[in-house]
Design an enzyme around this catalytic site. Structure first.
Site, short mmCIF file in Angstrom:
data_model
loop_
_atom_site.label_atom_id
_atom_site.label_comp_id
_atom_site.label_asym_id
_atom_site.label_seq_id
_atom_site.Cartn_x
_atom_site.Cartn_y
_atom_site.Cartn_z
N PRO A 72 123.14 -30.60 -18.81
CA PRO A 72 124.35 -31.41 -18.68
C PRO A 72 124.20 -32.85 -19.15
O PRO A 72 123.15 -33.47 -18.97
CB PRO A 72 124.63 -31.37 -17.17
CG PRO A 72 123.36 -30.97 -16.53
CD PRO A 72 122.65 -30.10 -17.52
N ASN A 73 125.27 -33.33 -19.73
CA ASN A 73 125.42 -34.72 -20.20
C ASN A 73 124.61 -35.04 -21.46
O ASN A 73 124.74 -36.14 -22.00
CB ASN A 73 125.09 -35.73 -19.08
CG ASN A 73 126.00 -35.57 -17.89
OD1 ASN A 73 127.22 -35.57 -18.06
ND2 ASN A 73 125.45 -35.39 -16.70
N ARG A 126 125.40 -42.39 -24.22
CA ARG A 126 125.07 -42.36 -22.80
C ARG A 126 123.84 -43.23 -22.49
O ARG A 126 122.75 -42.91 -22.96
CB ARG A 126 124.76 -40.90 -22.43
CG ARG A 126 124.28 -40.71 -21.04
CD ARG A 126 123.73 -39.30 -20.85
NE ARG A 126 123.29 -39.16 -19.48
CZ ARG A 126 122.41 -38.28 -19.06
NH1 ARG A 126 121.86 -37.43 -19.90
NH2 ARG A 126 122.07 -38.24 -17.80
N TYR A 179 118.15 -43.51 -22.81
CA TYR A 179 118.05 -42.26 -23.58
C TYR A 179 118.02 -42.46 -25.10
O TYR A 179 117.86 -41.50 -25.84
CB TYR A 179 119.21 -41.32 -23.20
CG TYR A 179 119.17 -40.93 -21.74
CD1 TYR A 179 118.09 -40.20 -21.23
CD2 TYR A 179 120.18 -41.32 -20.85
CE1 TYR A 179 118.03 -39.86 -19.89
CE2 TYR A 179 120.12 -40.97 -19.50
CZ TYR A 179 119.05 -40.24 -19.03
OH TYR A 179 118.99 -39.91 -17.70
N ASN A 201 115.51 -28.87 -21.91
CA ASN A 201 115.72 -30.11 -21.17
C ASN A 201 116.80 -29.80 -20.15
O ASN A 201 117.99 -29.80 -20.48
CB ASN A 201 116.15 -31.25 -22.09
CG ASN A 201 116.29 -32.56 -21.31
OD1 ASN A 201 116.30 -32.55 -20.08
ND2 ASN A 201 116.40 -33.67 -22.02
N ALA A 252 119.85 -33.17 -15.38
CA ALA A 252 119.91 -33.39 -13.93
C ALA A 252 119.56 -32.13 -13.14
O ALA A 252 119.07 -32.22 -12.00
CB ALA A 252 121.31 -33.86 -13.55
N HIS A 310 116.18 -31.46 -11.21
CA HIS A 310 115.87 -31.96 -9.87
C HIS A 310 116.62 -31.21 -8.78
O HIS A 310 116.47 -31.53 -7.60
CB HIS A 310 116.22 -33.46 -9.80
CG HIS A 310 115.83 -34.21 -11.04
ND1 HIS A 310 114.53 -34.33 -11.44
CD2 HIS A 310 116.59 -34.83 -12.00
CE1 HIS A 310 114.49 -35.02 -12.59
NE2 HIS A 310 115.72 -35.32 -12.95
N ASP A 313 114.56 -19.88 -11.05
CA ASP A 313 114.44 -18.43 -10.81
C ASP A 313 114.74 -17.62 -12.07
O ASP A 313 114.11 -16.57 -12.30
CB ASP A 313 115.40 -18.00 -9.69
CG ASP A 313 114.89 -18.37 -8.30
OD1 ASP A 313 113.77 -18.90 -8.19
OD2 ASP A 313 115.64 -18.13 -7.33
N GLU A 339 109.14 -27.67 -20.75
CA GLU A 339 110.18 -28.55 -20.21
C GLU A 339 110.04 -29.92 -20.88
O GLU A 339 108.93 -30.46 -20.94
CB GLU A 339 109.94 -28.67 -18.70
CG GLU A 339 110.85 -29.67 -18.01
CD GLU A 339 110.44 -29.89 -16.54
OE1 GLU A 339 109.57 -29.15 -16.03
OE2 GLU A 339 110.98 -30.82 -15.93
N HIS A 396 111.77 -33.99 -21.44
CA HIS A 396 112.69 -35.06 -21.03
C HIS A 396 112.55 -36.23 -21.98
O HIS A 396 111.43 -36.58 -22.38
CB HIS A 396 112.38 -35.53 -19.61
CG HIS A 396 112.50 -34.44 -18.60
ND1 HIS A 396 113.71 -33.99 -18.13
CD2 HIS A 396 111.56 -33.66 -18.02
CE1 HIS A 396 113.51 -33.00 -17.29
NE2 HIS A 396 112.21 -32.76 -17.21
N LEU A 397 113.67 -36.82 -22.30
CA LEU A 397 113.65 -38.03 -23.15
C LEU A 397 112.97 -39.18 -22.41
O LEU A 397 112.11 -39.87 -22.96
CB LEU A 397 115.08 -38.42 -23.51
CG LEU A 397 115.84 -37.39 -24.36
CD1 LEU A 397 117.30 -37.33 -23.97
CD2 LEU A 397 115.70 -37.71 -25.82
N SER A 398 113.42 -39.41 -21.17
CA SER A 398 112.87 -40.51 -20.37
C SER A 398 111.66 -40.00 -19.59
O SER A 398 111.48 -38.79 -19.41
CB SER A 398 113.94 -41.03 -19.42
OG SER A 398 114.32 -40.02 -18.50
N ARG A 434 110.93 -43.26 -12.99
CA ARG A 434 112.32 -43.61 -12.66
C ARG A 434 112.55 -43.44 -11.15
O ARG A 434 111.61 -43.47 -10.38
CB ARG A 434 113.26 -42.77 -13.52
CG ARG A 434 113.09 -43.06 -15.03
CD ARG A 434 114.08 -42.31 -15.87
NE ARG A 434 115.45 -42.69 -15.54
CZ ARG A 434 116.53 -41.99 -15.92
NH1 ARG A 434 116.38 -40.88 -16.65
NH2 ARG A 434 117.74 -42.38 -15.58
N ARG A 449 114.12 -38.31 -9.19
CA ARG A 449 113.83 -37.66 -10.47
C ARG A 449 112.36 -37.22 -10.58
O ARG A 449 111.97 -36.61 -11.57
CB ARG A 449 114.15 -38.60 -11.64
CG ARG A 449 115.61 -38.93 -11.76
CD ARG A 449 115.88 -39.76 -13.01
NE ARG A 449 117.11 -40.52 -12.86
CZ ARG A 449 118.32 -40.05 -13.16
NH1 ARG A 449 118.47 -38.86 -13.66
NH2 ARG A 449 119.40 -40.80 -12.97
#
Ligand code: DQA
Length: 154
Positions: A14-15, A22, A27, A78, A81, A84, A91, A102, A104-106, A111, A115
C-alpha cells in the site's frame, strides 16, 4: 549446463503507488514506474522473467502470493505498512513456501519503533532495508543468487 529460466513476482504494498510524491524526504523522488523500469533492466541482465504488481489491499496481496504456487520461483516483496501488521501476508508466504526477499526503501530499524518489527522477516530468506530504490535492485540480485545457488546446493 543450461540454467532454469526463473520466474519472479515483485509485489508492492500500500501507498507505494504514490512514490515520487509521497514523503520524498523519506522515500525519495523515484516513482514506482521508475523502480519497475529499473527492475526490468536488472531482470534482463540476470536472465530472469519478472511480473510486477501493486495493491493497496491486504487480501489482494494475499491472492497474489497464493498465485505464486507452482507458477513463480521467487517473490520480491515490499509489504509497506503491512510489514508491521499482517499475519495474513506472513501466513500466505509460509503457505506457498515461495523463496521470498523483503525489501524497504527506508531503513525501518532507524525509524519509529512500530516499524522495527516485521511479520514478514521470519518467513523471508532475508531483508534489505534503507537503500532507497537500490533496495529493490539488491533484493532482486540476492533472490536470484539464492535461487541459483540453492538449486545447485540442495
Ligand atoms: C516501507 C516502510 C514501511 O514502514 C512503510 O509503511 C512503507 C514503506 C519502505 O519501503 O521503506 O509504506 O516499506
Amino acid at each position: 549446463m543450461t540454467q532454469p529460466f526463473l520466474k519472479i513476482l515483485v509485489l508492492h504494498g500500500p501507498n507505494l503507488n504514490l512514490l515520487g510524491k509521497r514523503e520524498p524526504g523519506i522515500y525519495g523522488l523515484n516513482t514506482l514506474q521508475d523502480i519497475n523500469a529499473q527492475l526490468f533492466d536488472v531482470a534482463v541482465e540476470l536472465g530472469v522473467e519478472l511480473s510486477i504488481e501493486q495493491s493497496n489491499y491486504e487480501g489482494v496481496l494475499v491472492d497474489f502470493i497464493q498465485g505464486t504456487f507452482d507458477v513463480f520461483d521467487g517473490l520480491l516483496i515490499n509489504p509497506a505498512a503491512y510489514t508491521h501488521t499482517s499475519v495474513a501476508i506472513r501466513d500466505a508466504i509460509a503457505a506457498v513456501a515461495v523463496p521470498t526477499v523483503e525489501v524497504h526503501l527506508s531503513n525501518i530499524h532507524k525509524r519509529e519503533t512500530f516499524r522495527h518489527h516485521s511479520y514478514i522477516a521470519p518467513v523471508a530468506i532475508g531483508q534489505i532495508s534503507g537503500f532507497g530504490a537500490e533496495s529493490y535492485r539488491l533484493g532482486l540480485q540476492a533472490l536470484v543468487h539464492h535461487l541459483r545457488t540453492a538449486s545447485s546446493a540442495d
